[in-house]
Scaffold this active site. Structure first.
Site, mmCIF file in Angstrom:
data_model
loop_
_atom_site.group_PDB
_atom_site.id
_atom_site.type_symbol
_atom_site.label_atom_id
_atom_site.label_comp_id
_atom_site.label_asym_id
_atom_site.label_seq_id
_atom_site.Cartn_x
_atom_site.Cartn_y
_atom_site.Cartn_z
ATOM 1 N N ASP A 74 0.820 -1.205 0.000
ATOM 2 C CA ASP A 74 0.000 0.000 0.000
ATOM 3 C C ASP A 74 0.860 1.264 0.000
ATOM 4 O O ASP A 74 0.492 2.277 -0.590
ATOM 5 C CB ASP A 74 -0.930 0.002 1.212
ATOM 6 C CG ASP A 74 -2.103 -0.948 1.032
ATOM 7 O OD1 ASP A 74 -2.190 -1.591 -0.035
ATOM 8 O OD2 ASP A 74 -2.929 -1.050 1.955
ATOM 9 N N ARG A 79 2.887 6.310 -2.912
ATOM 10 C CA ARG A 79 3.921 7.021 -3.674
ATOM 11 C C ARG A 79 3.541 7.114 -5.153
ATOM 12 O O ARG A 79 3.847 8.110 -5.821
ATOM 13 C CB ARG A 79 5.274 6.327 -3.494
ATOM 14 C CG ARG A 79 5.850 6.494 -2.085
ATOM 15 C CD ARG A 79 7.250 5.930 -1.986
ATOM 16 N NE ARG A 79 7.259 4.483 -1.980
ATOM 17 C CZ ARG A 79 7.104 3.730 -0.900
ATOM 18 N NH1 ARG A 79 6.924 4.311 0.285
ATOM 19 N NH2 ARG A 79 7.137 2.415 -0.970
ATOM 20 N N ASN A 149 -4.420 8.798 1.909
ATOM 21 C CA ASN A 149 -4.862 8.109 3.124
ATOM 22 C C ASN A 149 -5.291 9.074 4.229
ATOM 23 O O ASN A 149 -6.420 9.048 4.674
ATOM 24 C CB ASN A 149 -3.748 7.211 3.662
ATOM 25 C CG ASN A 149 -3.912 5.765 3.227
ATOM 26 O OD1 ASN A 149 -4.797 5.440 2.455
ATOM 27 N ND2 ASN A 149 -3.052 4.904 3.716
ATOM 28 N N GLU A 150 -4.340 9.897 4.681
ATOM 29 C CA GLU A 150 -4.651 10.764 5.803
ATOM 30 C C GLU A 150 -3.647 11.905 5.929
ATOM 31 O O GLU A 150 -2.513 11.819 5.430
ATOM 32 C CB GLU A 150 -4.677 9.987 7.123
ATOM 33 C CG GLU A 150 -3.320 9.568 7.660
ATOM 34 C CD GLU A 150 -2.822 8.250 7.138
ATOM 35 O OE1 GLU A 150 -1.603 8.186 6.847
ATOM 36 O OE2 GLU A 150 -3.610 7.303 7.017
ATOM 37 N N ASP A 179 -1.620 12.344 21.751
ATOM 38 C CA ASP A 179 -0.345 12.243 21.034
ATOM 39 C C ASP A 179 -0.459 12.833 19.632
ATOM 40 O O ASP A 179 0.553 13.108 18.986
ATOM 41 C CB ASP A 179 0.087 10.770 20.919
ATOM 42 C CG ASP A 179 0.628 10.231 22.226
ATOM 43 O OD1 ASP A 179 0.792 11.018 23.180
ATOM 44 O OD2 ASP A 179 0.891 9.013 22.306
ATOM 45 N N THR A 190 -8.835 2.440 6.601
ATOM 46 C CA THR A 190 -8.314 1.110 6.940
ATOM 47 C C THR A 190 -6.827 1.159 7.294
ATOM 48 O O THR A 190 -6.184 0.121 7.392
ATOM 49 C CB THR A 190 -8.525 0.123 5.777
ATOM 50 O OG1 THR A 190 -7.976 0.690 4.578
ATOM 51 C CG2 THR A 190 -9.993 -0.182 5.575
ATOM 52 N N ALA A 214 -4.246 8.222 20.890
ATOM 53 C CA ALA A 214 -4.021 8.070 22.336
ATOM 54 C C ALA A 214 -4.486 9.305 23.108
ATOM 55 O O ALA A 214 -3.691 9.969 23.781
ATOM 56 C CB ALA A 214 -2.535 7.787 22.607
#
Length: 294
Positions: A74, A79, A149-150, A179, A190, A214
């Site tokens: 992934d 990239r 993704n994020e 954090d 996912t 966290a």
């Protein structure tokens, strides 16, 4: 037919895949253009010895390409997305890595699935991306300013948590003591977000996920929001800088910098092969419906 090929070499796992793909495309008169660094690795490992056309930049990928084949995991597809950008060239992921939610074609099925490609028996799954702008200039972010993704913020050089003031469409949501914080697309649901307790979204859902990393305030739960939402983050902490990541690209940002995150005007096209759907991938990778107690 013309395809771009990009990949990452994994010892003992990539060579059979590459041999199968190159042999199949050669036998079917498919023009192959190889990413220059990847081709140099293949020459070095003596996997291939023929000469091929190459590309090395996103500026060389245009509408003349039918697709880009990504060989790896992934991370390799993330990239590859940075190479494709807004060109519209579809990406097909061949899984030479481990888990692989994006690289769905397994090495055991390459010949069968490559035949689907030749016959154009596939569909396109459009994937949302996120863009980031900062109140203070940051060259590293501006160079490749999108994430498949994020986008996440996290502490740097410290074990102390940071505070992430979060606004949705300029309305205050929460100050996360944590954090860090993840803003994930459906594709990224996912990934890092899921490992931090976030929900899984199907790729066609028009939503984003806000997932704390966290959190100290334990009542702070992951939140699903419309993908048209403009998100603003202001981070503070004991250190002068914190980390911002766009997928696997990480840079340091000064405290109090305001980050603005929103959906990009373009999408990434992912190729879906018959019988290799997102739901099937979920069942296979997460062992849903299987009793594995023994």
């Amino acid at each position: 037919m013309k395809v771009a090929i990009y990949g990452k070499y994994y010892l003992n796992s990539t060579e059979p895949i590459i041999n199968d793909i190159f042999e199949f495309f050669t036998n079917n008169n498919v023009e192959m253009v190889i990413e220059s660094y990847f081709l140099s690795v293949l020459y070095e490992k003596k996997i291939i010895d023929k000469e091929y056309k190459t590309f090395s930049s996103h500026t060389e990928l245009d509408s003349s390409f039918d697709m880009l084949i990504s060989i790896g995991g992934d991370g390799t597809i993330l990239r590859a997305a940075a190479l494709v950008r807004d060109s519209g060239v579809p990406i097909l992921g061949i899984n030479a890595g481990r888990l692989g939610f994006l690289a769905t074609v397994q090495k055991e099925n390459i010949d069968e699935f490559m035949q689907f490609i030749i016959e154009k028996k596939y569909t396109i799954s459009k994937r949302t991306l996120l863009s980031l702008s900062t109140s203070l200039k940051n060259d590293a972010i501006e160079e490749i300013n999108f994430a498949l993704n994020e986008i996440s913020v996290s502490r740097k050089d410290s074990t102390s948590m940071i505070t992430v003031e979060t606004y949705l469409n300029d309305e205050f949501l929460n100050s996360y003591w944590a954090d860090g914080l993840i803003i994930a697309t459906p594709t990224g649901s996912t990934g890092y977000s899921m490992s931090c307790g976030g929900p899984i979204l199907t790729p066609d859902v028009k939503s984003l996920v806000v997932t704390p990393i966290a959190p100290h305030n334990l009542n702070a739960r992951p939140l699903v929001i419309p993908d048209e939402t403009e998100i603003k983050l202001k981070v503070s902490g004991r250190e002068e800088h914190y980390l911002v990541s766009l997928d696997s690209r990480i840079t340091s940002v000064k405290n109090e910098t305001i980050l603005t995150i929103k959906k990009t005007p373009f999408q990434i096209n992912m190729i879906e092969i018959p019988n290799e759907t997102f739901l099937k991938t979920l069942r296979g990778k997460l062992f849903w419906g299987e009793d594995r107690r023994n």
